[in-house]
Design a protein around this motif. Structure first.
Motif, PDB file in Angstrom:
ATOM      1  N   ARG A  77       0.839  -1.209   0.000  1.00 29.80           N
ATOM      2  CA  ARG A  77       0.000   0.000   0.000  1.00 29.80           C
ATOM      3  C   ARG A  77       0.870   1.254   0.000  1.00 29.80           C
ATOM      4  O   ARG A  77       0.621   2.207  -0.761  1.00 29.80           O
ATOM      5  CB  ARG A  77      -0.928   0.008   1.213  1.00 29.80           C
ATOM      6  CG  ARG A  77      -1.797   1.262   1.318  1.00 29.80           C
ATOM      7  CD  ARG A  77      -2.758   1.165   2.507  1.00 29.80           C
ATOM      8  NE  ARG A  77      -3.649   2.323   2.556  1.00 29.80           N
ATOM      9  CZ  ARG A  77      -3.405   3.416   3.273  1.00 29.80           C
ATOM     10  NH1 ARG A  77      -2.292   3.485   4.023  1.00 29.80           N
ATOM     11  NH2 ARG A  77      -4.259   4.433   3.264  1.00 29.80           N
ATOM     12  N   LEU A  78       1.897   1.269   0.850  1.00 27.82           N
ATOM     13  CA  LEU A  78       2.806   2.414   0.895  1.00 27.82           C
ATOM     14  C   LEU A  78       3.542   2.577  -0.429  1.00 27.82           C
ATOM     15  O   LEU A  78       3.704   3.689  -0.936  1.00 27.82           O
ATOM     16  CB  LEU A  78       3.797   2.265   2.045  1.00 27.82           C
ATOM     17  CG  LEU A  78       4.860   3.365   2.171  1.00 27.82           C
ATOM     18  CD1 LEU A  78       4.230   4.747   2.286  1.00 27.82           C
ATOM     19  CD2 LEU A  78       5.775   3.084   3.368  1.00 27.82           C
ATOM     20  N   LEU A 104       6.613 -10.353  -2.870  1.00 30.00           N
ATOM     21  CA  LEU A 104       7.142  -9.668  -4.051  1.00 30.00           C
ATOM     22  C   LEU A 104       6.087  -9.370  -5.118  1.00 30.00           C
ATOM     23  O   LEU A 104       6.065  -8.254  -5.660  1.00 30.00           O
ATOM     24  CB  LEU A 104       8.299 -10.472  -4.644  1.00 30.00           C
ATOM     25  CG  LEU A 104       9.051  -9.796  -5.796  1.00 30.00           C
ATOM     26  CD1 LEU A 104       9.652  -8.463  -5.345  1.00 30.00           C
ATOM     27  CD2 LEU A 104      10.148 -10.714  -6.324  1.00 30.00           C
ATOM     28  N   PRO A 105       5.199 -10.297  -5.491  1.00 31.85           N
ATOM     29  CA  PRO A 105       4.240  -9.982  -6.549  1.00 31.85           C
ATOM     30  C   PRO A 105       3.411  -8.733  -6.270  1.00 31.85           C
ATOM     31  O   PRO A 105       3.222  -7.882  -7.155  1.00 31.85           O
ATOM     32  CB  PRO A 105       3.372 -11.239  -6.621  1.00 31.85           C
ATOM     33  CG  PRO A 105       4.274 -12.341  -6.139  1.00 31.85           C
ATOM     34  CD  PRO A 105       5.087 -11.712  -5.059  1.00 31.85           C
ATOM     35  N   ALA A 106       2.914  -8.588  -5.052  1.00 30.05           N
ATOM     36  CA  ALA A 106       2.103  -7.420  -4.702  1.00 30.05           C
ATOM     37  C   ALA A 106       2.934  -6.146  -4.719  1.00 30.05           C
ATOM     38  O   ALA A 106       2.454  -5.078  -5.136  1.00 30.05           O
ATOM     39  CB  ALA A 106       1.457  -7.611  -3.335  1.00 30.05           C
ATOM     40  N   LEU A 107       4.183  -6.235  -4.289  1.00 31.03           N
ATOM     41  CA  LEU A 107       5.048  -5.054  -4.268  1.00 31.03           C
ATOM     42  C   LEU A 107       5.365  -4.577  -5.686  1.00 31.03           C
ATOM     43  O   LEU A 107       5.345  -3.374  -5.968  1.00 31.03           O
ATOM     44  CB  LEU A 107       6.341  -5.376  -3.515  1.00 31.03           C
ATOM     45  CG  LEU A 107       6.190  -5.600  -2.008  1.00 31.03           C
ATOM     46  CD1 LEU A 107       7.460  -6.219  -1.435  1.00 31.03           C
ATOM     47  CD2 LEU A 107       5.872  -4.288  -1.294  1.00 31.03           C
ATOM     48  N   GLY A 111       4.342  -1.028  -7.781  1.00 33.48           N
ATOM     49  CA  GLY A 111       5.279  -0.087  -8.382  1.00 33.48           C
ATOM     50  C   GLY A 111       6.737  -0.247  -8.010  1.00 33.48           C
ATOM     51  O   GLY A 111       7.587   0.530  -8.465  1.00 33.48           O
ATOM     52  N   LEU A 112       7.072  -1.236  -7.191  1.00 32.90           N
ATOM     53  CA  LEU A 112       8.472  -1.460  -6.835  1.00 32.90           C
ATOM     54  C   LEU A 112       9.271  -1.843  -8.075  1.00 32.90           C
ATOM     55  O   LEU A 112       8.828  -2.687  -8.869  1.00 32.90           O
ATOM     56  CB  LEU A 112       8.567  -2.585  -5.801  1.00 32.90           C
ATOM     57  CG  LEU A 112       9.939  -2.775  -5.137  1.00 32.90           C
ATOM     58  CD1 LEU A 112      10.182  -1.682  -4.110  1.00 32.90           C
ATOM     59  CD2 LEU A 112      10.016  -4.140  -4.459  1.00 32.90           C
ATOM     60  N   THR A 149      11.746 -12.194 -11.704  1.00 29.73           N
ATOM     61  CA  THR A 149      10.710 -11.195 -11.959  1.00 29.73           C
ATOM     62  C   THR A 149      11.154 -10.274 -13.089  1.00 29.73           C
ATOM     63  O   THR A 149      12.140  -9.549 -12.939  1.00 29.73           O
ATOM     64  CB  THR A 149      10.429 -10.358 -10.694  1.00 29.73           C
ATOM     65  OG1 THR A 149       9.980 -11.225  -9.652  1.00 29.73           O
ATOM     66  CG2 THR A 149       9.370  -9.303 -10.974  1.00 29.73           C
ATOM     67  N   PRO A 150      10.473 -10.273 -14.209  1.00 28.33           N
ATOM     68  CA  PRO A 150      10.889  -9.456 -15.360  1.00 28.33           C
ATOM     69  C   PRO A 150      10.941  -7.970 -15.010  1.00 28.33           C
ATOM     70  O   PRO A 150      10.048  -7.435 -14.347  1.00 28.33           O
ATOM     71  CB  PRO A 150       9.798  -9.729 -16.399  1.00 28.33           C
ATOM     72  CG  PRO A 150       9.205 -11.046 -16.009  1.00 28.33           C
ATOM     73  CD  PRO A 150       9.266 -11.078 -14.513  1.00 28.33           C
ATOM     74  N   GLY A 151      12.017  -7.331 -15.458  1.00 28.93           N
ATOM     75  CA  GLY A 151      12.149  -5.892 -15.312  1.00 28.93           C
ATOM     76  C   GLY A 151      12.614  -5.400 -13.961  1.00 28.93           C
ATOM     77  O   GLY A 151      12.855  -4.198 -13.778  1.00 28.93           O
TER      78      GLY A 151
END
Length: 324
Positions: A77-78, A104-107, A111-112, A149-151
């Motif tokens: 959320r942050l 990690l997926p949610a982050l 936008g991480l 994780t791509p990118g």
């Protein structure tokens, strides 16, 4: 924004919690750790507000740290709130990786775009000794998830402390394939770290060159930071050195730190800075907080004096309390 020394400050390290699920010996004691009460931590809204004001002063990179930042509930959320701030181009996370695989997926969705995993050894027994927790499999699973994780920009941070000498070459080998950048960070003589061994950049490089051959400089994209990067024959990736003691880089320092309780810290060595939480709690206007931040950054110390006797105003807290 520029400080009094003419340095451009554009990088904010934001500690979102002082809590950690490890007890690394150079960071905190094994028992008797006094955590900040939850009500003393800044809220997501307060963190985002300060980040927005700092972005107005030219900050374009925010790194979430701790403690272990993944222990903060709803960190995605942050991240999403920070992603919505104009001018912030890089949202990064420094983590021990133990909880990374699941979160990690949610982050990334929020936008991480960059992750640094702290990893001082690939040996499970030694990991448990240094971190005082048997969590290497989980940390490696988190690192693997990040690499896949791509990118996502992925780096591994290692602190050479003497006892992990034999692990420096295996750790550097993670950069051979090019999916990870490995950095060796000189131990800072703060808190518990002041009593431990440390290895200099030269000592680490000599060990790596004995294994891989002569190092050659490697280019680093984007704005220059404190790390110096090299590569080795047959490597697709890079190995970096962040050497605040043996290769002092204070003249090019580009960062400030925000603690989990809202203190804007302008130099790792000193207590100097400004406590922004009272302004937030008092309902201060943006203009007043903005001015306070400007003044604190303008007065950023010229540099540290690690390696000389302690002086008045030196930082005495452990790294988890300051923000890594």
């Amino acid at each position: 924004m520029l400080d009094r020394q003419g340095r451009e400050i554009h990088y904010l390290r934001m500690s979102v919690t002082d809590r950690c699920n490890l007890r690394c010996r150079y960071c905190m004691s094994e028992e008797g750790v006094n955590w900040l009460p939850k009500q003393e931590l800044l809220s997501d809204e307060q963190f985002a507000r300060l980040a927005r004001l700092l972005a107005g002063l030219g900050v374009d990179k925010v790194r979430l740290t701790g403690g272990e930042p993944l222990l903060r509930q709803g960190l995605d959320r942050l991240v999403g709130m920070l992603r919505d701030i104009d001018g912030l181009h890089t949202l990064a996370l420094t983590t021990n990786g133990v909880l990374l695989e699941e979160q990690l997926p949610a982050l990334v969705k929020a936008g991480l775009n960059e992750v640094n995993v702290s990893l001082d050894t690939l040996d499970r027994t030694q990991y448990a000794k240094i971190a005082r927790r048997d969590a290497l499999p989980q940390a490696l699973a988190g690192l693997r998830a990040a690499v896949e994780t791509p990118g996502l920009v992925v780096k591994v941070n290692c602190v050479p402390i003497g006892e992990n000498d034999e692990q420096l070459v295996p750790l550097a080998s993670l950069a051979e394939g090019g999916g990870v950048t490995v950095r060796f960070i000189e131990l800072m003589p703060l808190g518990l770290g002041a009593s431990l061994q440390r290895r200099t950049e030269r000592q680490v490089l000599e060990r790596l060159e004995a294994a891989y051959g002569p190092a050659r400089p490697a280019e680093e994209s984007g704005r220059a930071g404190p790390a110096r990067y090299v590569t080795f024959p047959g490597f697709k990736g890079k190995v970096g050195f962040i050497s605040a003691l043996s290769h002092r880089f204070c003249s090019g320092c580009n960062r400030v730190r925000l603690t989990a309780a809202g203190f804007l810290k302008t130099c790792l060595q000193y207590e100097k800075g400004i406590d922004l939480k009272p302004l937030l709690n008092a309902g201060a206007q943006d203009a007043d907080i903005f001015a306070a931040i400007q003044e604190a950054i303008w007065e950023k110390p010229q540099g540290h004096h690690f390696g000389t006797p302690p002086a008045g105003g030196d930082e005495r807290r452990n790294m988890n309390e300051i923000g890594g």
